[in-house]
Design an enzyme around this catalytic site. Sequence first.
Site, PDB file in Angstrom:
ATOM      1  N   SER A 172       0.822  -1.200   0.000  1.00 58.27           N
ATOM      2  CA  SER A 172       0.000   0.000   0.000  1.00 58.27           C
ATOM      3  C   SER A 172       0.857   1.250   0.000  1.00 58.27           C
ATOM      4  O   SER A 172       1.982   1.254   0.485  1.00 58.27           O
ATOM      5  CB  SER A 172      -0.904   0.014   1.236  1.00 58.27           C
ATOM      6  OG  SER A 172      -0.151   0.360   2.378  1.00 58.27           O
ATOM      7  N   LYS A 173       0.278   2.294  -0.536  1.00 57.05           N
ATOM      8  CA  LYS A 173       1.032   3.529  -0.643  1.00 57.05           C
ATOM      9  C   LYS A 173       1.304   4.133   0.724  1.00 57.05           C
ATOM     10  O   LYS A 173       2.311   4.788   0.933  1.00 57.05           O
ATOM     11  CB  LYS A 173       0.242   4.521  -1.509  1.00 57.05           C
ATOM     12  CG  LYS A 173       1.094   5.707  -1.909  1.00 57.05           C
ATOM     13  CD  LYS A 173       0.331   6.702  -2.730  1.00 57.05           C
ATOM     14  CE  LYS A 173       1.257   7.868  -3.080  1.00 57.05           C
ATOM     15  NZ  LYS A 173       0.578   8.929  -3.786  1.00 57.05           N
TER      16      LYS A 173
END
Length: 475
Positions: free
Chosen positions: A235-236
């Site tokens: 995930s970012k």
Amino acid sequence: MSAPRVRFAPAPTGFLHVGSARAALFNWMFARHTGGTFVLRIEDTDPARSRDELVEGIERTLHWLGLDWDEGPYRQSTRMHLYAEAAARLLAEGRAYWCDCSREAIDARTPPGAPPGYDGFCRERGLERSAETALRLHLPDEGETVVHDLIRGDVHFDHATLEDVVIQRRDGTPTFLLANAVDDADMAISHVIRGEDLLPSTPKVLLLRQALGNLEVPIFAHLPLLVDDKRAKLSKRRHAIAVEDYRDQGYLPEALRNYLALLGWAPPDGREIVPLDEMVEAFEVEAVNKAPAFFDTVKLAHVNARYLRALPVATFVRESLPWLMQDPPWPPERLDPAVFEAVAPLVQERVQTLGEVPAMVDFLFLEEPCIDDESWAKAVTGLPEAGAVLDDAIAAFESCPWEAEAIHQATSDVAVGHGLKLAKAQAPIRVAVTGRRVGPPLFESLQALGRAPTLERLRAARRRWASEQSPTPSP
RNA sequence: GGCCCCAUCGUCUAGAGGCCUAGGACACCACCCUCUCAAGGUGGCGACACGGGUUCGAAUCCCGUUGGGGCUGCCA
């Protein structure tokens, strides 16, 4: 059979996710291996994502990775009429219908405990198009769709578990399902190679294509996801996942590319560091693994170090220079490329990324070395002979030939004079001159620094040592 | 909850019924080399999730269990 056509179809987000980069790489290798065509398509149906610079960013990053495309970039934002036409046809043929249900309304209708999702409420309502309606595809309630996947085999989906999906939003723009189905058919994509997260949407695309009258069915290959140390999708929020992040940390494109190829696939012969052309020759999608792979930056760093070391020194110097010139910790004018060149081979085998280069040579360009407290305590304060060693070194260095071998010899003599091993005796000198206990080989470093600065630093260290020996006078 | 996918050392993987006392790489540990640190060399630690089948024989095939993950948006 005609040559395969594959595509990489990212949505512009401002950066290229490493997982996307891997999908691009696998598509590219597949195309190059089979003599097929690699198409770049930008999925920018969302106006907010349809900015030119975002598209250019994708192109730049793909090029940086060494991936080129044969067609495109096609932009979905310029093909909206095709999706509108398809939607209109579906509507006219009764395969799609208008729906004005809000998310809340759908949820409210779901009995407690029942599986959430759209229930086909508007199927028979005969709604007209309005500002409140979106277009839904009427999916069959019975039967099943089989997805033929080169990596996973045949995957069956029971139509009863599929909900009618929105294919055109209230504002008239298509959802990715529609644009995707239309474009893959229109561009005659033969193999769809993408992330496993898209597998559940595949039967819907297939049904949509069928409704549109496409008889061709592409072959799929759903790549295992890239996960974090907790086995969750990257995930970012929590990770550096942009290819650009790694570029900015000093990773080489060929190293990142090589590492990415290793996730979910293994080159033959157990070799891991493999030139691109050999990768292409050996690549088979069918051989790709099914299980998710952990994106391990520790191993990435190792691969990068291998590539860095394999570089011709001149190339290493050239690649390092930008890192030495951007925001250096020393006055920029003090950087002397010739001095760096002198120690470059020694630095080259000691760094894992180009980003580590400045810290390894900062003492050469700093006015004064930045002395690390712990190093000073261990190598100088902790060595009873430190003061004498520094004195002797100063004396010896004043007259010895200023060449690594001679400096080495002189230092050995100093060590012998105090009954010390060279390892012990060189430590205070190293800390005095470079500020740290670890670094490139000392004598070559001193030679590169020059006699005068070396002596100056040794004398400064000697003074500091002396001041620490005598108890500080109380006022 | 429903649907779908997955399951070999901590990690990435080799393995497509006997070649497996399961191989390699990263990481880790030890030793060698050595001016520090690296690099290199040698050695070590370390896995077929579990339970049933099928078979003369299973890491490899089948079923189940457990565990993990993905999807379930008018994002893609």
